[in-house]
Each structure stands twice: as C-alpha cells, then as structure tokens.
Design an enzyme around this catalytic site. Sequence first.
Site, PDB file in Angstrom:
ATOM      1  N   VAL A  10       8.699  -2.660  -3.452  1.00  0.00           N
ATOM      2  CA  VAL A  10       9.920  -3.067  -2.669  1.00  0.00           C
ATOM      3  C   VAL A  10      10.810  -3.830  -3.923  1.00  0.00           C
ATOM      4  CG1 VAL A  10      10.661  -4.718  -1.034  1.00  0.00           C
ATOM      5  CG2 VAL A  10       8.560  -3.540  -0.875  1.00  0.00           C
TER       6      VAL A  10
ATOM      7  N   GLY B  60       0.768  -1.251  -0.124  1.00  0.00           N
ATOM      8  CA  GLY B  60       0.076  -0.072  -0.023  1.00  0.00           C
ATOM      9  C   GLY B  60       0.824   1.308   0.128  1.00  0.00           C
TER      10      GLY B  60
ATOM     11  N   ASP C  89      -1.253  -4.740  11.898  1.00  0.00           N
ATOM     12  CA  ASP C  89      -1.377  -5.178  10.808  1.00  0.00           C
ATOM     13  C   ASP C  89      -0.581  -6.525  10.584  1.00  0.00           C
ATOM     14  OD1 ASP C  89      -2.255  -5.015   8.124  1.00  0.00           O
ATOM     15  OD2 ASP C  89      -0.898  -3.607   7.233  1.00  0.00           O
TER      16      ASP C  89
HETATM   17  N1  LIG Z   1      12.976  -7.292   3.332  1.00  0.00           N
HETATM   18  C1  LIG Z   1      12.204  -8.037   2.518  1.00  0.00           C
HETATM   19  N2  LIG Z   1      12.778  -9.015   2.048  1.00  0.00           N
HETATM   20  C2  LIG Z   1      12.225  -9.693   0.669  1.00  0.00           C
HETATM   21  N3  LIG Z   1      11.120  -9.207   0.210  1.00  0.00           N
HETATM   22  C3  LIG Z   1      10.349  -8.240   0.712  1.00  0.00           C
HETATM   23  C4  LIG Z   1      11.137  -7.556   1.941  1.00  0.00           C
HETATM   24  N4  LIG Z   1       9.908  -6.507   2.377  1.00  0.00           N
HETATM   25  C5  LIG Z   1       8.978  -6.741   1.502  1.00  0.00           C
HETATM   26  N5  LIG Z   1       9.061  -7.894   0.806  1.00  0.00           N
HETATM   27  C6  LIG Z   1       8.216  -8.002  -0.313  1.00  0.00           C
HETATM   28  O1  LIG Z   1       7.560  -7.323  -0.909  1.00  0.00           O
HETATM   29  C7  LIG Z   1       5.957  -7.389  -0.806  1.00  0.00           C
HETATM   30  C8  LIG Z   1       5.428  -5.798  -0.346  1.00  0.00           C
HETATM   31  O2  LIG Z   1       5.791  -5.530   0.973  1.00  0.00           O
HETATM   32  P1  LIG Z   1       5.182  -4.245   1.738  1.00  0.00           P
HETATM   33  O3  LIG Z   1       5.797  -4.369   2.848  1.00  0.00           O
HETATM   34  O4  LIG Z   1       5.415  -3.163   0.918  1.00  0.00           O
HETATM   35  O5  LIG Z   1       3.561  -4.646   1.380  1.00  0.00           O
HETATM   36  P2  LIG Z   1       2.507  -5.416   1.994  1.00  0.00           P
HETATM   37  O6  LIG Z   1       2.880  -5.866   3.693  1.00  0.00           O
HETATM   38  O7  LIG Z   1       2.438  -6.656   1.303  1.00  0.00           O
HETATM   39  O8  LIG Z   1       1.321  -4.618   1.919  1.00  0.00           O
HETATM   40  P3  LIG Z   1       0.965  -3.259   2.889  1.00  0.00           P
HETATM   41  O9  LIG Z   1       2.073  -2.421   3.079  1.00  0.00           O
HETATM   42  O10 LIG Z   1      -0.101  -2.650   2.059  1.00  0.00           O
HETATM   43  O11 LIG Z   1       0.420  -3.986   4.042  1.00  0.00           O
HETATM   44  C9  LIG Z   1       6.169  -8.266   0.662  1.00  0.00           C
HETATM   45  O12 LIG Z   1       4.749  -9.023   0.694  1.00  0.00           O
HETATM   46  C10 LIG Z   1       7.142  -9.157   0.455  1.00  0.00           C
HETATM   47  O13 LIG Z   1       6.849 -10.302  -0.623  1.00  0.00           O
END
Ligand SMILES: Nc1ncnc2c1ncn2[C@@H]1O[C@H](COP(=O)(O)OP(=O)(O)OP(=O)(O)O)[C@@H](O)[C@H]1O
Length: 500
Positions: free
Chosen positions: A196, A192, A333
């Site tokens: 990444v 959201g 969350d």
């Molecule tokens: N440190 C990390 N290492 C590897 N993959 C990651 C990492 N952080 C995030 N991701 C990948 O990127 C995706 C998106 O992460 P992000 O935290 O932006 O969103 P989300 O948690 O899926 O959604 P929201 O922030 O809307 O709750 C994750 O679901 C994961 O697959």
Amino acid sequence: MEDSDTVDGLPEENMISFLRRETLQLICDILDTDNTWETIAPYMPGIQMRDVDGCRRFASYNQSPTKMLLRIWCSKGYNATHLYQLFAKTKLIRLMRLMRSEVDEKYHCLETKILNPARRFRPNIPPPGSQSASRSKKTETNEASPAPTQSSSSSTNDPLRVAIEGTLPVTYLELLEATNGFAASNVIGKGGYGTVYKGEIKTTGGMVAVKRILAGNDSSAHGSKVEKERLRQSLTELRTLARFRHDNILPIYAYSLEGPEPCLVYQFMANGSLEDRILCRVSDYRITTVKKYLFQKGTTPLTWIQRKEISIGAARGILFLHSFAKTPIIHGDVKTANILLDKHMEPKLGDFGLSRDGQVEAEATEKCPLIASHIKGTLAYLAPEFITSKILTTKLDVYSYGIVLLEIASGQRAYSDSRETRGLVEYCQFNKELAARQNTRLREILIDKRAPPLANEAEELFLETLIEVGLAGAYSDRRLRPSMAQIVEHLCKNTIPVIE
Ligand SMILES: Nc1ncnc2c1ncn2[C@@H]1O[C@H](COP(=O)(O)OP(=O)(O)OP(=O)(O)O)[C@@H](O)[C@H]1O
C-alpha cells in the site's frame, strides 16, 4: 455562483440545459445531502476521478457539487433521459419521480421495474454520440469507463467488467505520478495481497492510498486462473461496497487495471490502523529515517473517549455489512489491522473480500450456517467453529470483533508468544477467574497500561463494558454470542450482555 457563470473552464453552452431550473435545484438539494452525489458518479460514463475531485473542491467553496457534476456530464452530451436511467440504475426512485415529467413517457416503466425487480424490462437509451442519440456531441467510444448505464448485455459477458462496475477508472500513469513511481518512501503498509502506497493525485492535491495487488508466483495456467478469480472476487466485493456507502466502511475511489499490476485506490487514512494506534506504534513505513528519532516514544495512546467512539464506529460498520442487503455479507477478516482511522479518528473497516467466497456468504445466515470453501482470516481472530468445521455465519465476525474489543481494553495483542496464556480470550478469562478469587476488579488487572488513567465513573463503566462485551462476543458457542446489533447497543448504553 449563478448558473450563468462559467465554471472551471466549462463554457456557458455546457451548462445543464436538459432540466428545468426548479427540478435541477431539487435534485441538487437531495444529492448534495450527505454527499449522495458521490454514490452516483461512478455510474456516469465519461466521469473520471479528476471530475469527482473537481466537484469535491467545488463543494469546499460552498457550491453544489451535484450541479457541477451534472454540468460536466451534460457537456459530454448526456441528457435528461440518461439521468433518469442513471437514477433507475442507482435506485433513486424519489429523484426519478421528481423529473419524470421531463422524460418521454415510454421510460416511466423503469420506476415500476425498480419496485418490482422480477420484471425484465430494458428500454434502450442510446449513449450520446451513438447513431440514434438525440445529441450529436463527441462519442465515448474510447472511454476507459465501464459505462455502467449502457445496456448490460455486453458487460455481463466479462466478469471483471461486472465486478468493477460502479468504481471510477484511473490511469496507471496517474497512479505512477501520485506515488512518485511507487517509490519505497511512499510505502505505508504491506499485506498478504500487495503493498500500500500513500499518493497524492496531482490535479487535485487529494491524498489516497494505492494498493498494488501482487502478482502470484505461480505462472502456470491454473495459477493465473486462480489469480484472476481472486481479483474478480475482490472487485465484486469492492463494487458492492462502493454502491452501499457507510461512514465506517473504507471507501474505494478508483481502480486501474491497464498497468502491469492491478491497483485499487482508497481514501487515505491519516491515522493508520487501530492496531498501530493501540500499540502506539509508528510504522517504519510511515516515517522517513530522518524523522524516525522523533517518534521513538511512539504515538500518543488513545484516550478512553476515543476508544469508545472507535469501538462503536467499527461495530456499526460490521453491523452495516450484516444487515444492509437481503443476505448478510461476512467480512471474514475483522482485526485491528483492518480497522483504519481517518484524520478525525473515525474508524473505517477495510480489506474486504480479498479472500472470500461471495456465493458462500450470500447464503450464510445464522439458522443455516454454510461451510466455507475459501476464507483466510487471521488465525488468532478466527472462531473455533470456523477452524474446526469451516462454519461460516455472521457470528464469525462477532467472534473476531470480540477480540478487537479485548485488545482495545487491554492493549494486549490477539496472540502473543511472550504471554504465558497466548490467546487473548484465554488470557482475559484466566484473569477474570483470578479477579473473582482475589476479589479484585477485573478492569484493574486488564486495563491497558499505556492508556491514560480512567478519569471518571463513566470511563470505568465503559472499560467494564468493553471487557464483558468482548468476552461475550468471543464466546466459544456461536449461538450464545450476541449479534452485532446487540453489541452496538451494549457499547452505546454501557450495558453488559448476559450469557445463560
Ligand atoms: N486506506 C489506507 N490509508 C492508510 N493506510 C492504509 C490504508 N489501507 C491500508 N493501509 C496500511 O497498509 C497496511 C496494509 O494493508 P493491507 O490491507 O494490504 O494489509 P493487511 O490488512 O495488514 O494484511 P492482509 O491483507 O494480509 O490481511 C495496513 O495495515 C495499513 O497500515
């Protein structure tokens, strides 16, 4: 390597001259343990992410990373007094005591200040390079670091600066290099708040995940104020987490604010999210089209041992948030998409505070629930008291975590349109009643059909525990839900909570 050797281009005169050898050794022994040195590095002005990576590499050759870190710092003109003040800042009183004989007596009161934080005392220790500094090395005035060990009076005026205190700065250029210019092929996920990217810090070869925070669409003055506030809240939260490290909390390495959009840099989690692993899903973002066909069957399902370790690890991460500070931090969350798995399948809770109100959470206790002014959460994981009355307590995370456990047990999604009973809690409860009527075992109905068969009694018992603890966690009355401490205990001991 001996002290007299030259380290990575640092000439001999830059070796640590301000501490007695025995004191230095004791400090290094303590800070090397469990990589504690990494928790102080962000508070050292002049220390950059590449320095920290250099120290990590140094450690991989069985050398003391703390010694290396102090050498670099010393080479920038910092001295024993600065180190003593740094220990005060990071509340490492044992280390302060160890080296107190090596700093001027007038600074010893810093130890009392830590033990009695109500007393205001701020001895002014000038940074190296300033007029009154004892050493005359190069000044740090162009330093991008927030320089947290300096007097905080200037920094407290800038909320953004306060928020990022304790996290390393990295240049936007370095991130561009690391991610091949934020190339589409480096995208590993979208959330959201932004996209990444997988990245490789070129100087060290270290893998990172870079979250590029999206700019909002609202360009009005109000929109940009909201935007700034949202970023400030994120960074405040991240700063807290950077200070209190835990094996099951996703570490933030660095930030960059000087580019066109703010970026947060995290440890790269090679096994992606728990959501992907439960669904055996290879995210489209993770693979190139050429390789895609190789993964058509998806990733290997998690074993029951892995499920147990992941459940306990993630629960410990949440428990840590609820208990490390005087007032609990509520993640708000918790979901399988926010539990990330490193290359050893160690779970790390990520995505903190991007939508939470720090002031609300600071007061939230079970006895005195607060009404959240601003929390997003993900609907399928949100507790009923939050949806109807915006009541915010640690039991909000317990409810969401209950659903996570039910997903790990059943392989089902938290919410599914294609299921007759769409919500997972209702689906499990419906099947529990069915199992009782039919005199069958609930675990046989709910077991994840993708998972390997249960190998022994211990695994059978664990699956039952997962289901029962999951259902108790997701109980509609928050007062009857177990605490995270009880959940960790149940999962470790394979015991089942009793709800009266
Ligand atoms: N440190 C990390 N290492 C590897 N993959 C990651 C990492 N952080 C995030 N991701 C990948 O990127 C995706 C998106 O992460 P992000 O935290 O932006 O969103 P989300 O948690 O899926 O959604 P929201 O922030 O809307 O709750 C994750 O679901 C994961 O697959």
